[in-house]
Design a protein around this motif. Structure first.
Motif, PDB file in Angstrom:
ATOM      1  N   THR A   6      40.014  22.760  18.115  1.00  0.00           N
ATOM      2  CA  THR A   6      39.910  22.701  19.564  1.00  0.00           C
ATOM      3  C   THR A   6      40.132  24.069  20.212  1.00  0.00           C
ATOM      4  O   THR A   6      39.807  24.263  21.377  1.00  0.00           O
ATOM      5  CB  THR A   6      40.938  21.727  20.145  1.00  0.00           C
ATOM      6  OG1 THR A   6      42.222  22.120  19.678  1.00  0.00           O
ATOM      7  CG2 THR A   6      40.649  20.309  19.724  1.00  0.00           C
TER       8      THR A   6
ATOM      9  N   LEU B 217      28.168  36.870  30.808  1.00  0.00           N
ATOM     10  CA  LEU B 217      27.470  36.685  32.076  1.00  0.00           C
ATOM     11  C   LEU B 217      27.735  37.823  33.042  1.00  0.00           C
ATOM     12  O   LEU B 217      26.984  38.055  33.972  1.00  0.00           O
ATOM     13  CB  LEU B 217      27.876  35.359  32.708  1.00  0.00           C
ATOM     14  CG  LEU B 217      27.362  34.131  31.981  1.00  0.00           C
ATOM     15  CD1 LEU B 217      27.753  32.886  32.723  1.00  0.00           C
ATOM     16  CD2 LEU B 217      25.851  34.193  31.824  1.00  0.00           C
TER      17      LEU B 217
ATOM     18  N   SER C 284      31.180  38.550  41.483  1.00  0.00           N
ATOM     19  CA  SER C 284      32.493  38.217  40.947  1.00  0.00           C
ATOM     20  C   SER C 284      33.496  39.351  41.173  1.00  0.00           C
ATOM     21  O   SER C 284      34.681  39.120  41.272  1.00  0.00           O
ATOM     22  CB  SER C 284      32.400  37.864  39.467  1.00  0.00           C
ATOM     23  OG  SER C 284      31.930  38.952  38.728  1.00  0.00           O
TER      24      SER C 284
ATOM     25  N   LEU D 284      35.001  29.907  24.971  1.00  0.00           N
ATOM     26  CA  LEU D 284      34.183  29.831  26.183  1.00  0.00           C
ATOM     27  C   LEU D 284      34.484  30.998  27.124  1.00  0.00           C
ATOM     28  O   LEU D 284      33.641  31.410  27.914  1.00  0.00           O
ATOM     29  CB  LEU D 284      34.454  28.517  26.927  1.00  0.00           C
ATOM     30  CG  LEU D 284      33.409  27.420  26.821  1.00  0.00           C
ATOM     31  CD1 LEU D 284      33.753  26.304  27.751  1.00  0.00           C
ATOM     32  CD2 LEU D 284      32.015  27.947  27.115  1.00  0.00           C
ATOM     33  N   LEU D 285      35.720  31.511  27.029  1.00  0.00           N
ATOM     34  CA  LEU D 285      36.110  32.612  27.900  1.00  0.00           C
ATOM     35  C   LEU D 285      35.206  33.825  27.688  1.00  0.00           C
ATOM     36  O   LEU D 285      35.038  34.653  28.578  1.00  0.00           O
ATOM     37  CB  LEU D 285      37.577  32.988  27.646  1.00  0.00           C
ATOM     38  CG  LEU D 285      38.579  31.892  27.994  1.00  0.00           C
ATOM     39  CD1 LEU D 285      39.965  32.300  27.571  1.00  0.00           C
ATOM     40  CD2 LEU D 285      38.545  31.595  29.487  1.00  0.00           C
TER      41      LEU D 285
ATOM     42  N   TYR E 254      25.544  38.777  38.500  1.00  0.00           N
ATOM     43  CA  TYR E 254      26.775  38.122  38.918  1.00  0.00           C
ATOM     44  C   TYR E 254      27.890  39.132  39.109  1.00  0.00           C
ATOM     45  O   TYR E 254      28.862  38.881  39.790  1.00  0.00           O
ATOM     46  CB  TYR E 254      27.216  37.082  37.887  1.00  0.00           C
ATOM     47  CG  TYR E 254      26.168  36.047  37.640  1.00  0.00           C
ATOM     48  CD1 TYR E 254      25.856  35.118  38.618  1.00  0.00           C
ATOM     49  CD2 TYR E 254      25.478  36.013  36.440  1.00  0.00           C
ATOM     50  CE1 TYR E 254      24.874  34.180  38.412  1.00  0.00           C
ATOM     51  CE2 TYR E 254      24.491  35.074  36.218  1.00  0.00           C
ATOM     52  CZ  TYR E 254      24.191  34.146  37.209  1.00  0.00           C
ATOM     53  OH  TYR E 254      23.221  33.230  36.996  1.00  0.00           O
TER      54      TYR E 254
ATOM     55  N   ALA F 155      37.474  25.991  22.310  1.00  0.00           N
ATOM     56  CA  ALA F 155      37.289  25.923  23.764  1.00  0.00           C
ATOM     57  C   ALA F 155      37.608  27.276  24.391  1.00  0.00           C
ATOM     58  O   ALA F 155      36.950  27.702  25.344  1.00  0.00           O
ATOM     59  CB  ALA F 155      38.181  24.840  24.362  1.00  0.00           C
ATOM     60  N   LEU F 156      38.597  27.973  23.806  1.00  0.00           N
ATOM     61  CA  LEU F 156      38.984  29.273  24.335  1.00  0.00           C
ATOM     62  C   LEU F 156      37.860  30.297  24.175  1.00  0.00           C
ATOM     63  O   LEU F 156      37.799  31.288  24.890  1.00  0.00           O
ATOM     64  CB  LEU F 156      40.259  29.773  23.654  1.00  0.00           C
ATOM     65  CG  LEU F 156      41.523  29.020  24.039  1.00  0.00           C
ATOM     66  CD1 LEU F 156      42.701  29.511  23.229  1.00  0.00           C
ATOM     67  CD2 LEU F 156      41.808  29.185  25.525  1.00  0.00           C
TER      68      LEU F 156
ATOM     69  N   SER G 175      35.705  13.883  18.679  1.00  0.00           N
ATOM     70  CA  SER G 175      36.911  13.252  19.227  1.00  0.00           C
ATOM     71  C   SER G 175      36.631  11.843  19.765  1.00  0.00           C
ATOM     72  O   SER G 175      37.553  11.073  19.997  1.00  0.00           O
ATOM     73  CB  SER G 175      37.506  14.124  20.334  1.00  0.00           C
ATOM     74  OG  SER G 175      36.768  13.980  21.519  1.00  0.00           O
TER      75      SER G 175
ATOM     76  N   GLN H 207      42.469  19.692  12.589  1.00  0.00           N
ATOM     77  CA  GLN H 207      41.748  19.258  13.791  1.00  0.00           C
ATOM     78  C   GLN H 207      42.204  20.047  15.019  1.00  0.00           C
ATOM     79  O   GLN H 207      41.390  20.508  15.808  1.00  0.00           O
ATOM     80  CB  GLN H 207      42.023  17.765  14.014  1.00  0.00           C
ATOM     81  CG  GLN H 207      41.453  17.158  15.284  1.00  0.00           C
ATOM     82  CD  GLN H 207      39.969  16.877  15.154  1.00  0.00           C
ATOM     83  OE1 GLN H 207      39.426  16.847  14.058  1.00  0.00           O
ATOM     84  NE2 GLN H 207      39.317  16.685  16.278  1.00  0.00           N
ATOM     85  N   ALA H 208      43.510  20.211  15.114  1.00  0.00           N
ATOM     86  CA  ALA H 208      44.076  20.864  16.291  1.00  0.00           C
ATOM     87  C   ALA H 208      43.503  22.264  16.476  1.00  0.00           C
ATOM     88  O   ALA H 208      43.147  22.659  17.579  1.00  0.00           O
ATOM     89  CB  ALA H 208      45.596  20.919  16.180  1.00  0.00           C
TER      90      ALA H 208
ATOM     91  N   VAL I 234      32.834  19.443  18.749  1.00  0.00           N
ATOM     92  CA  VAL I 234      34.248  19.053  18.741  1.00  0.00           C
ATOM     93  C   VAL I 234      34.480  17.858  19.663  1.00  0.00           C
ATOM     94  O   VAL I 234      35.218  16.928  19.328  1.00  0.00           O
ATOM     95  CB  VAL I 234      35.146  20.241  19.172  1.00  0.00           C
ATOM     96  CG1 VAL I 234      36.585  19.800  19.337  1.00  0.00           C
ATOM     97  CG2 VAL I 234      35.057  21.364  18.161  1.00  0.00           C
ATOM     98  N   MET I 235      33.818  17.892  20.817  1.00  0.00           N
ATOM     99  CA  MET I 235      33.948  16.789  21.778  1.00  0.00           C
ATOM    100  C   MET I 235      33.451  15.482  21.172  1.00  0.00           C
ATOM    101  O   MET I 235      34.111  14.450  21.281  1.00  0.00           O
ATOM    102  CB  MET I 235      33.151  17.100  23.044  1.00  0.00           C
ATOM    103  CG  MET I 235      33.832  18.099  23.948  1.00  0.00           C
ATOM    104  SD  MET I 235      32.922  18.249  25.493  1.00  0.00           S
ATOM    105  CE  MET I 235      34.096  19.195  26.459  1.00  0.00           C
TER     106      MET I 235
ATOM    107  N   VAL J 154      32.247  33.764  27.597  1.00  0.00           N
ATOM    108  CA  VAL J 154      31.112  33.566  28.497  1.00  0.00           C
ATOM    109  C   VAL J 154      31.186  34.523  29.674  1.00  0.00           C
ATOM    110  O   VAL J 154      30.187  35.110  30.086  1.00  0.00           O
ATOM    111  CB  VAL J 154      31.097  32.108  29.010  1.00  0.00           C
ATOM    112  CG1 VAL J 154      30.096  31.943  30.135  1.00  0.00           C
ATOM    113  CG2 VAL J 154      30.797  31.171  27.875  1.00  0.00           C
ATOM    114  N   PHE J 155      32.379  34.699  30.208  1.00  0.00           N
ATOM    115  CA  PHE J 155      32.531  35.557  31.371  1.00  0.00           C
ATOM    116  C   PHE J 155      32.068  36.976  31.068  1.00  0.00           C
ATOM    117  O   PHE J 155      31.415  37.609  31.864  1.00  0.00           O
ATOM    118  CB  PHE J 155      33.991  35.570  31.838  1.00  0.00           C
ATOM    119  CG  PHE J 155      34.366  34.282  32.478  1.00  0.00           C
ATOM    120  CD1 PHE J 155      33.837  33.941  33.711  1.00  0.00           C
ATOM    121  CD2 PHE J 155      35.204  33.386  31.843  1.00  0.00           C
ATOM    122  CE1 PHE J 155      34.161  32.742  34.308  1.00  0.00           C
ATOM    123  CE2 PHE J 155      35.525  32.187  32.434  1.00  0.00           C
ATOM    124  CZ  PHE J 155      34.997  31.865  33.671  1.00  0.00           C
TER     125      PHE J 155
END
Lengths: 294, 294, 294, 294
Positions: free
Chosen positions: D118, D131, D140, D124-125, D136, D121-122, D47, D114-115, D43-44, D127-128
């Motif tokens: 994007t 991990l 944490s 990615l959350l 960790y 990106a959410l 753009s 397109q919108a 996506v990056m 990931v927490f």
């Protein structure tokens, strides 16, 4: 013999000008403080063109009044000390002299002694000595202790910041180049410190994607390492705070209790200008000169 | 047998160049440090056009002097080690080589070896090794401990910063768009990190009310989370500080006291270049090679 | 006698408007809070030209509604207190008056009372009083304690920041001069504070190498000293936190336990407006007036 | 009965997709993590205009591959849960759906989805969650504890920041006015937060002497209050750190030791998707559904 010395005018003058334990000594310090602040405000106003144009004469007269008052103070300081040369070449002696002469220089030689006038700002440092007397003493000492205790660590830390600034600054010079404002390595290192400290003026900013990526690393590094000196001072301050607390407790049942309880006064030896005498001291601990009390 | 080995020139050279416990070893390190700093200043001055134009020849000669001194150092380092290849391919071996050759390359092939010269900045990292000897050792170790202890936590934290930068960066790209400087998502993420770390260059700034509102959230977030790594390092440092304190007390009446009291010296094995030998060590703890003392 | 007083309308009104321990008192406070926030949003919207042009009439009507509601509140506050003048000349009394009159002024005299309307922002401060009631009390008190405890130290610190700003600002004025944006000393001092606090707007930035070098010192100084207030507050907060912890433990077996356990309520004396009465108090601790409970 | 359920394919699928205690579960999570990161990089890159123009087709194909893989993941998630609707309307269910459909939308209806892309990106959350499994967790959690403990205090603090921003922003609007970039109150408040948080973009900067004086106050305030959340988190973190330390000691000789020692695993109920089951749990603590182990 002691008595006759004690009350002569020179001793008294010394007490008023250099010390702050007597009412008149405090009054002198407060008056001096106001005079210093006024003189700095005057210099500031002169530097503003629009004000200087309008009130040039008023400012000029004010400047002379302050110069004369500073001159009187300087002469009084000279005659109240036994060894005037020691004062003349002391830190404050030089500042006092340099912040007094510009008007005379301008009068006799005409032209730009303006620069010297701004030296008056350094006179503000005297404020710390004056305010030290009051209850601020305890607070600032504890602060000073924790800063001194963490001095070496902070130096190591600042050194690391400097080295990484040179390394990253050089890299950014290669990556961004002159076209994007990184005209030479010193400027690039300067920019790197601007970024690391999170100041970020923005007069120079990376334009290439690679440069922006490296900038990201620099910023996160800077954001991360701000934690280090803070952590150090926090811990040291907490330690110093505990120590002070314990000290005041121990003092009553440990050895040398007087040494710790007796507060320092603001007396200064009339011969060698040494300070930090304890209350009740009869002789200067540095040169053996008799200390005069009212 | 041991005695004959001990005092041959190669062993002595190794001691002078790689270690810093002997006076000559210290002298060599200080001299090298000055040389590195001089070489970096030289590179910096060359990058300033106005200075380079004026003093080009002087700088060129200085550059050759430093290159020759670095070359001698490099050769000495090679011949004083038993296994030279280990040095050649070590971190500092590569940096030493790369920061020495650019002048030769420029001489033989002409043209831009300028970039390699800037690698000298990395030589500054050697400073840490040299300064480590002195009393800074204690201070920086404690620092290192607290940073290592909070390493994972800081990583988790940095990770959170990264994820939120990507999320907010993408949102800002959608909200502000190319017209307001947020030309693409990577740049938008870069801007987001610039804002989160409170650097704020200002080369890109939100123009729409919605963008400014989101920026407010990012800034307050960044302002709030700066507290987290600081808090972590503070607490860990305080802990490490206490531990050091306790350790030095316990050492006298606990097990393995020597291990903890005996300080590390700066010896480095002449065979495998391993460091961190304890005082009195006769053999390298890593490869078994005999360690030579004066 | 007591009973007849207790339930008359004025006492009840006082309880509703000035206090927040009864359901109706809470309701009034919440309603007032919403009204204040709405009035501030209204002022904000009016200041945006594009919105003001479109919805001028709607905003104008809204403005009058809020003005009338504020007027009613002001009158109610006046008649529910025994000594109205005390309220009129109290901090909030003046703010309430000034934020209520601008619409009347604009109506009778026409022209720019716009400035006064913005005084409503100060009404937001009332929020702290309203929210204080809830569980936030404990949290913010502990915060307040640690800030008060470190007050003198932070003052000394801020003073040091100010003095060094004046000194460095003057130096930068001499070094950079008017050509590079440092047009006069006050502006130069302002720039110095911008840099020390790591804000770094970048509207003024040093251009000369010497200026950039001094800026580096200022920034590193600023970066370093940010650690000081943080360290102080950290340590003081930790201390305050421990004290609170210990206090709650000790309270059961130490002297004056009631004094420490009994929570303050939000009652305010109907005669002298004094606050901070403990639960169960029958008379105002300041003027002796009877306190009314429902 | 238990045995037959245990090894059917749906249970196994649930274990792989939703949990991370088995090798295949971990593998799935790692694969998913890589896929999410790849999709965000894609996506990056899209753009960035220059890259999009050059490699449009490659990116388009990559986009479809990721869309299909996400679609498969979505379907698998649906069929491996007993109550699919619960997943569909969960936070991650909605994000998964929205980040999967844009390519289909673009295919069928053409034009700007397109919108929605994007929104990845959410993802990615997630990931927490992934991990969190590893070591960790401890780190944490301690962080989370200290943040939760200081939550109210930080809220009170942020509230104070907001109120003073509104007050100072309004004042700056009046002082500087539209001519100097403070075009309306919301923008002025935005600028005030930019300054308070020491970000300082510099796109808007005070021009009048009075405005610069007020800015000085705002900056010093901002510089001072940055100490507050840092101090709070420091103290709370140190407390949480001590508590953890004490807890692990006490656990062996106090009540409920299992509750504290037993670590949570990453199992999630196949019926209600509840998480945070303790090791050895046979039934979901929330809905009573049997938990399946391999």
């Amino acid at each position: 013999m002691e008595a006759t010395n004690k009350h002569n005018w020179r001793t008294k003058l010394h007490e008023i000008i250099y010390e702050a334990d007597t009412p008149s000594g405090k009054l002198f310090d407060v008056f001096l403080l106001i005079l210093i602040i006024l003189s700095i405000i005057l210099v500031m106003l002169e530097s503003v063109n629009s004000i200087d144009e309008k009130y040039h004469n008023t400012l000029y007269i004010g400047e002379w009044i302050i110069t004369i008052l500073f001159s009187i103070e300087y002469i009084l300081r000279l005659i109240s000390v036994k060894k005037p040369l020691r004062y003349v070449f002391s830190f404050f002696g030089i500042i006092d002299f340099l912040s007094t002469i510009p008007m005379y220089l301008a009068f006799f030689f005409a032209g730009g002694a303006q620069a010297l006038i701004t030296l008056r700002a350094l006179r503000l440092l005297r404020v710390f000595r004056i305010l030290k007397l009051a209850r601020y003493l305890g607070a600032s000492n504890q602060l000073k202790d924790s800063i001194i205790a963490s001095r070496i660590k902070i130096l190591v830390f600042l050194f690391a910041v400097m080295v990484s600034s040179v390394v990253f600054g050089t890299i950014m010079y290669l990556v961004e180049g002159e076209a994007n404002g990184f005209t030479n390595i010193p400027k690039s290192v300067y920019w790197c410190i601007v970024t690391l400290t999170t100041v970020g003026f923005g007069d120079i900013a990376p334009q290439t994607p690679l440069g922006q990526f490296i900038t990201t690393i620099i910023m996160v590094l800077g954001y991360g390492i701000i934690a280090v000196p803070t952590g150090i001072v926090s811990a040291e301050y907490a330690k110093a705070s505990n120590k002070t607390h314990n000290k005041s407790k121990e003092v009553t049942d440990k050895d040398n209790p007087e040494l710790k309880i007796v507060p320092l006064n603001t007396q200064s030896c009339s011969s060698c200008l040494a300070e930090k005498h304890i209350d009740g001291a009869e002789f200067c601990y540095k040169c053996g000169e008799v200390l005069h009390h009212e």
